[in-house]
Design a protein around this motif. Structure first.
Motif, PDB file in Angstrom:
ATOM      1  N   THR A  13     -12.629   5.809 -33.265  1.00  0.00           N
ATOM      2  CA  THR A  13     -11.048   5.836 -32.495  1.00  0.00           C
ATOM      3  C   THR A  13      -9.865   5.913 -33.414  1.00  0.00           C
ATOM      4  O   THR A  13      -8.882   6.273 -32.967  1.00  0.00           O
ATOM      5  CB  THR A  13     -11.070   5.276 -31.367  1.00  0.00           C
ATOM      6  N   GLY A  14     -10.350   5.474 -34.690  1.00  0.00           N
ATOM      7  CA  GLY A  14      -8.919   5.015 -35.464  1.00  0.00           C
ATOM      8  C   GLY A  14      -8.419   3.533 -35.270  1.00  0.00           C
ATOM      9  O   GLY A  14      -7.706   3.126 -36.136  1.00  0.00           O
ATOM     10  N   GLN A  15      -9.246   2.789 -34.349  1.00  0.00           N
ATOM     11  CA  GLN A  15      -8.690   1.479 -34.170  1.00  0.00           C
ATOM     12  C   GLN A  15      -9.474   0.650 -35.302  1.00  0.00           C
ATOM     13  O   GLN A  15     -10.310   1.160 -35.958  1.00  0.00           O
ATOM     14  CB  GLN A  15      -9.270   0.806 -32.829  1.00  0.00           C
ATOM     15  N   PRO A  16      -8.801  -0.492 -35.688  1.00  0.00           N
ATOM     16  CA  PRO A  16      -9.696  -1.381 -36.441  1.00  0.00           C
ATOM     17  C   PRO A  16     -11.120  -1.410 -36.123  1.00  0.00           C
ATOM     18  O   PRO A  16     -11.577  -1.690 -34.890  1.00  0.00           O
ATOM     19  CB  PRO A  16      -9.046  -2.811 -36.339  1.00  0.00           C
ATOM     20  N   LEU A  17     -11.914  -1.117 -37.073  1.00  0.00           N
ATOM     21  CA  LEU A  17     -13.552  -1.172 -36.975  1.00  0.00           C
ATOM     22  C   LEU A  17     -14.014  -2.539 -37.322  1.00  0.00           C
ATOM     23  O   LEU A  17     -13.930  -3.181 -38.124  1.00  0.00           O
ATOM     24  CB  LEU A  17     -13.908  -0.382 -37.819  1.00  0.00           C
ATOM     25  N   THR A  39     -12.816  -3.483 -40.736  1.00  0.00           N
ATOM     26  CA  THR A  39     -11.888  -4.693 -40.800  1.00  0.00           C
ATOM     27  C   THR A  39     -12.738  -5.644 -40.752  1.00  0.00           C
ATOM     28  O   THR A  39     -12.152  -6.730 -41.359  1.00  0.00           O
ATOM     29  CB  THR A  39     -11.056  -4.615 -39.748  1.00  0.00           C
ATOM     30  N   GLN A  43     -11.739 -13.613 -33.349  1.00  0.00           N
ATOM     31  CA  GLN A  43     -10.116 -13.441 -33.215  1.00  0.00           C
ATOM     32  C   GLN A  43      -9.615 -14.425 -34.532  1.00  0.00           C
ATOM     33  O   GLN A  43      -8.250 -13.885 -35.177  1.00  0.00           O
ATOM     34  CB  GLN A  43      -9.746 -14.226 -32.012  1.00  0.00           C
ATOM     35  N   ASP A 101      -8.224  -5.245 -29.719  1.00  0.00           N
ATOM     36  CA  ASP A 101      -7.795  -3.912 -30.225  1.00  0.00           C
ATOM     37  C   ASP A 101      -8.577  -3.609 -31.452  1.00  0.00           C
ATOM     38  O   ASP A 101      -8.066  -3.740 -32.611  1.00  0.00           O
ATOM     39  CB  ASP A 101      -6.304  -4.204 -30.593  1.00  0.00           C
ATOM     40  N   ALA A 102      -9.762  -3.177 -31.123  1.00  0.00           N
ATOM     41  CA  ALA A 102     -10.862  -2.713 -32.213  1.00  0.00           C
ATOM     42  C   ALA A 102     -11.725  -1.965 -31.555  1.00  0.00           C
ATOM     43  O   ALA A 102     -12.111  -2.114 -30.322  1.00  0.00           O
ATOM     44  CB  ALA A 102     -11.070  -3.927 -32.892  1.00  0.00           C
ATOM     45  N   GLN A 103     -12.541  -0.973 -32.342  1.00  0.00           N
ATOM     46  CA  GLN A 103     -13.791  -0.398 -32.091  1.00  0.00           C
ATOM     47  C   GLN A 103     -15.013  -1.175 -32.440  1.00  0.00           C
ATOM     48  O   GLN A 103     -14.838  -1.394 -33.732  1.00  0.00           O
ATOM     49  CB  GLN A 103     -13.639   0.986 -32.415  1.00  0.00           C
ATOM     50  N   CYS A 144     -16.334  -8.873 -28.245  1.00  0.00           N
ATOM     51  CA  CYS A 144     -15.202  -8.230 -28.498  1.00  0.00           C
ATOM     52  C   CYS A 144     -14.576  -7.327 -27.473  1.00  0.00           C
ATOM     53  O   CYS A 144     -13.655  -6.610 -27.774  1.00  0.00           O
ATOM     54  CB  CYS A 144     -16.104  -7.040 -29.422  1.00  0.00           C
ATOM     55  N   LYS A 187     -14.679   1.429 -44.236  1.00  0.00           N
ATOM     56  CA  LYS A 187     -13.642   1.429 -43.085  1.00  0.00           C
ATOM     57  C   LYS A 187     -13.586   0.338 -42.174  1.00  0.00           C
ATOM     58  O   LYS A 187     -12.553   0.292 -41.395  1.00  0.00           O
ATOM     59  CB  LYS A 187     -14.236   2.598 -41.971  1.00  0.00           C
TER      60      LYS A 187
END
Length: 422
Positions: free
Chosen positions: A248-252, A318, A379, A279-281, A275, A316
Motif C-alpha cells: 500500500t505504500g504505508q510503512p512496512l 520499517t 510502538q 499506520d503501517a502495513q 498491529c 522496504k
C-alpha cells in the motif's frame, strides 16, 4: 587451487551463509563440495556447488522437512533437547560416513559450521586443516558471556558469572550424549581424549558472520578469531513470487518466525492483533509452515504469504518482527531495520539479548507474549528514533567488517601460511 568441503546442518539458516562463502571461494578458482544429507542436494546444486551424499539410510529424501515440522511445534528447552537428540544421531553418522566421502572427493580442507560438535575430531582423524564458521552465535567458552539459549544480557558482576556457569552445566547435560559419541570415535580412531573444551575448536581459524559490535564484550577469544560480518546473497536462493502490487505504500512491518520454529500459529495471531490500528502495513511470511489460506481472517487483514523474498522486502521495511534467528537478524541490520524479537529456542534468545543490548530493538519473551505487550514494543520501536539510529550504526559496522570477501580471505590466508595449498 584448494578443494574445500563444507559441512553444516541442512537447514536454511546455515546453508545460505555457507553457500555464499562457498561461492566466493569458487569464484576465486577453488573447488567446493557440500557433504550432507540428500535433502540438501537440490539447493546445493542450485547454488552452483558440488554435492556428496552421506547417511542416506538414516536421512532419506524428505527426512529433514519431517524433523523440522516436529521441531517447529516446540519451544524453549524442550525444543533444544529434541534438537540435540536428533543431532546425536547426525553427528554419529557424520563421523561414520564423512571421512570416506571426503577422501573419495579429494578434499583438502574443511569448512565446518561451529555448531557441529565433532568437527575437530573429524579434522584430526583426516589430518586436514579445519576452518570453523560461526553461522549462529559464537560458542567459544567464556563464563562472562550468558549461554546462547538464554535472554540474559551481559553483566560482568560475580553473581552473573555464577549464574552463567550454572546454565552452562545444564547445557552440558543436554549435550552430553553427543560428547559420548565424540569420545567413542576418538577411542576407536586412537585419538587422545579432549581434556578441555578449548581443544574442540579449530587451532587454525574461526570466522563469525557477526560484526564485533553485535557481540557481548569478550576477552578470551583467540587471535585467529575473526568477525567478518554476514555473508549472504540472493544467488542460489529459490525464486519466490510475491504480490508487490498489494503493498500500500504505508510503512512496512515485516513479520517472520523463520523456516523451522514457525508452527506456533498463535504467535501469528498475536502479531496480527498487535498491529491493528497502526499506520503501517503488516506482511507475514509463514516460512513454509502452512498456506496463507490457513490464516485467512487474521485481525487487521495483513498480507500473508507462504514464503517471502526476504532480502528484497527488508529493503522496504520499517520494522521487522522476528524470531531472532541469526540470519534474519543480520539481514535486518544489513538494511538498517530495527526489530522486535520473539525468540523461540536454540540461539534465538541469545541473539534477541544482543538486539536489545545494542539498542537495535526490543525483546518480548514467548512466555510473556500478549497483544498489549507486543503492541507496546512495536510502538516503542516505531516511534523512538534511537532504535533506527542503532540499527543504522550496526549497518555501518557490517559494511566495515568485510563480509563474504573477508570471510573467504581468512581460510585462504591461513592455508597459505600453514599448509601452502593455495
Amino acid at each position: 587451487m584448494t578443494h574445500f568441503a563444507i559441512i553444516c546442518p541442512a537447514v536454511t539458516g546455515h546453508l545460505n551463509p555457507m553457500f555464499a562463502l562457498g561461492r566466493e571461494l569458487q569464484r576465486r578458482g577453488h573447488r567446493v563440495t557440500f557433504i550432507g544429507v540428500l535433502d540438501a542436494q537440490s539447493t546445493t546444486l542450485a547454488a552452483g556447488l558440488e554435492f556428496r551424499a552421506i547417511a542416506e539410510s538414516e536421512y532419506p529424501l524428505g527426512a529433514m522437512p519431517k524433523l523440522s515440522a516436529q521441531l517447529g511445534e516446540l519451544s524453549g528447552l524442550p525444543a533444544l533437547r529434541h534438537a540435540f537428540s536428533d543431532f546425536q544421531q547426525w553427528n554419529a553418522v557424520l563421523l561414520r560416513d564423512a571421512p570416506g566421502a571426503i577422501q573419495e572427493a579429494g578434499v583438502e580442507a574443511l569448512l565446518v559450521d561451529q555448531v557441529i560438535p565433532v568437527r575437530e575430531t573429524l579434522a584430526e582423524f583426516l589430518d586436514m586443516p579445519l576452518i570453523e564458521v560461526c553461522n549462529a552465535l559464537i560458542l567459544n567458552p567464556d563464563d562472562t558471556i550468558p549461554p546462547f539459549f538464554t535472554t540474559w544480557s551481559y553483566n560482568p558482576a560475580g553473581w552473573a558469572r555464577l549464574r552463567n556457569l550454572a546454565a552452562y552445566l545444564l547445557f552440558g547435560r543436554i549435550a552430553g550424549p553427543i560428547e559420548k559419541v565424540n569420545e567413542e570415535y576418538r577411542r576407536q580412531w586412537k585419538l587422545p581424549l579432549h581434556s578441555s573444551s578449548n581443544e574442540r575448536f579449530s587451532p587454525l581459524a574461526i570466522v563469525s558472520q557477526q560484526p564485533a559490535e553485535f557481540e557481548f564484550p569478550r576477552k578470551t577469544l583467540p587471535d585467529y578469531f575473526h568477525f567478518t560480518g554476514p555473508y549472504h546473497d540472493s544467488t542460489g536462493r529459490v525464486s519466490v513470487d510475491f504480490p508487490y502490487e498489494k503493498l500500500t505504500g504505508q510503512p512496512l512491518i515485516y513479520a517472520s518466525m523463520g523456516t523451522i520454529q514457525n508452527r506456533l500459529v498463535e504467535v501469528f495471531h498475536t502479531i496480527a492483533s498487535a498491529c491493528v490500528g497502526l499506520d503501517a502495513q503488516l506482511v507475514i511470511s509463514l516460512g513454509g509452515s502452512g498456506s496463507p489460506e490457513s490464516l485467512q481472517g487474521l485481525p487487521g487483514n495483513p498480507l500473508v504469504v507462504g514464503y517471502a523474498p526476504q532480502l528484497e522486502l527488508l529493503k522496504k521495511a520499517t520494522l521487522t518482527i522476528t524470531h531472532a534467528g541469526m540470519n534474519t537478524t543480520l539481514e535486518c541490520l544489513t538494511n538498517g531495520v530495527p526489530m522486535v524479537a520473539i525468540p523461540i529456542t536454540h540461539d534465538q534468545p541469545g541473539v534477541a539479548a544482543r538486539i536489545t543490548w545494542t539498542g537495535a530493538g526490543e525483546l518480548v519473551p514467548l512466555s510473556q507474549l500478549s497483544v498489549p505487550r507486543l503492541r507496546g514494543a512495536i510502538q516503542q520501536v516505531l516511534t523512538q528514533e534511537s532504535y533506527k539510529k542503532n540499527a543504522t550504526r550496526l549497518q555501518e559496522a557490517i559494511r566495515r567488517a568485510g563480509g563474504v570477501s573477508r570471510a573467504a580471505d581468512i581460510p585462504l590466508l591461513s592455508l597459505s601460511e600453514n599448509f601452502c595449498h593455495c
